[in-house]
Scaffold this motif. Sequence first.
Motif, mmCIF file in Angstrom:
data_model
loop_
_atom_site.group_PDB
_atom_site.id
_atom_site.type_symbol
_atom_site.label_atom_id
_atom_site.label_comp_id
_atom_site.label_asym_id
_atom_site.label_seq_id
_atom_site.Cartn_x
_atom_site.Cartn_y
_atom_site.Cartn_z
ATOM 1 N N LEU A 123 36.530 38.237 41.881
ATOM 2 C CA LEU A 123 35.566 39.024 41.271
ATOM 3 C C LEU A 123 35.329 39.907 42.603
ATOM 4 O O LEU A 123 34.464 41.474 41.978
ATOM 5 C CB LEU A 123 34.090 37.851 41.789
ATOM 6 C CG LEU A 123 33.804 37.531 40.241
ATOM 7 C CD1 LEU A 123 33.023 35.949 40.896
ATOM 8 C CD2 LEU A 123 33.603 37.911 39.286
ATOM 9 N N ALA B 158 36.629 43.617 41.003
ATOM 10 C CA ALA B 158 35.957 43.746 39.920
ATOM 11 C C ALA B 158 35.013 44.712 40.532
ATOM 12 O O ALA B 158 33.963 45.729 40.315
ATOM 13 C CB ALA B 158 35.607 43.209 38.821
ATOM 14 N N GLU C 20 36.847 44.755 33.839
ATOM 15 C CA GLU C 20 37.086 43.076 33.606
ATOM 16 C C GLU C 20 38.303 42.607 33.524
ATOM 17 O O GLU C 20 37.903 41.980 33.425
ATOM 18 C CB GLU C 20 36.945 44.107 32.034
ATOM 19 C CG GLU C 20 36.274 42.418 31.015
ATOM 20 C CD GLU C 20 35.645 42.923 29.959
ATOM 21 O OE1 GLU C 20 35.635 41.971 28.927
ATOM 22 O OE2 GLU C 20 34.882 43.785 30.383
ATOM 23 N N GLN D 175 38.995 41.055 36.758
ATOM 24 C CA GLN D 175 37.829 40.075 37.141
ATOM 25 C C GLN D 175 38.766 39.029 36.520
ATOM 26 O O GLN D 175 38.794 38.017 36.883
ATOM 27 C CB GLN D 175 36.334 40.226 36.803
ATOM 28 C CG GLN D 175 35.905 38.896 36.741
ATOM 29 C CD GLN D 175 34.231 39.436 36.673
ATOM 30 O OE1 GLN D 175 33.841 40.299 37.109
ATOM 31 N NE2 GLN D 175 33.341 38.698 36.089
#
Length: 219
Positions: free
Chosen positions: A89, A92, A109, A112
């Motif tokens: 996270l 990202a 993406e 992530q």
Amino acid sequence: MAATVHQLAETLGRAVDAKDKRLFEHSTLTAELATVLALAHGLSHKQADVVHIAGHLHDIGKIGIPDEVLRKPGALNAQEWALIREHPLIGAQILRPIELFGSKNGVAELVQTHHERFDGSGYPGGLSGLEIPLGGRILAIADSMAAMLENRVYHPAMTLDEVFEEVERCSGNRYDPHLCRDILLHAREISEVVAPHAKRWSNGEAWSVAGLLTDLGAA
């Protein structure tokens, strides 16, 4: 421009790896394995380039994890694992403001989702199956394979044959079974990607060098 983006991604990946000397060339190897798998699965070269860049940058979120956790010589406790699980996270969030990386199925993406598992047991979102972007599923295997070939606190370096066996064992649960099939069908190409890294790490501490070179000669 494209070459500059790749060079920047590779440099940033090496910078992250430098935080832990045990992970020599981890991001580079992940990117190269992911590219082989992307092309083997039928992605275009343009799509494979996105996966390649994401491979270099997949661990960039670790710059937000305390060094004492990343470099801890022993097993991590529950709180430390919780911190480690935040890095996709964080990565990202770092990359998404960059217009080139922030699109759907883009680099941010894929970064992530590179720790999501096909059976839904991964993190950070607990996604499963086709909910996970294809590039994220590709990175999940490439990252794991690179890690298995390295000495880690929780396991010694594996030979390439052992890595292939583990990919086959985890097909359909941890990894996308179609991608596992592609890995096993392209073992020769995988061996050719891995062997130069093994040669460069000639001290033998992070790679099972003899085993990898034997695998390449026998393929």
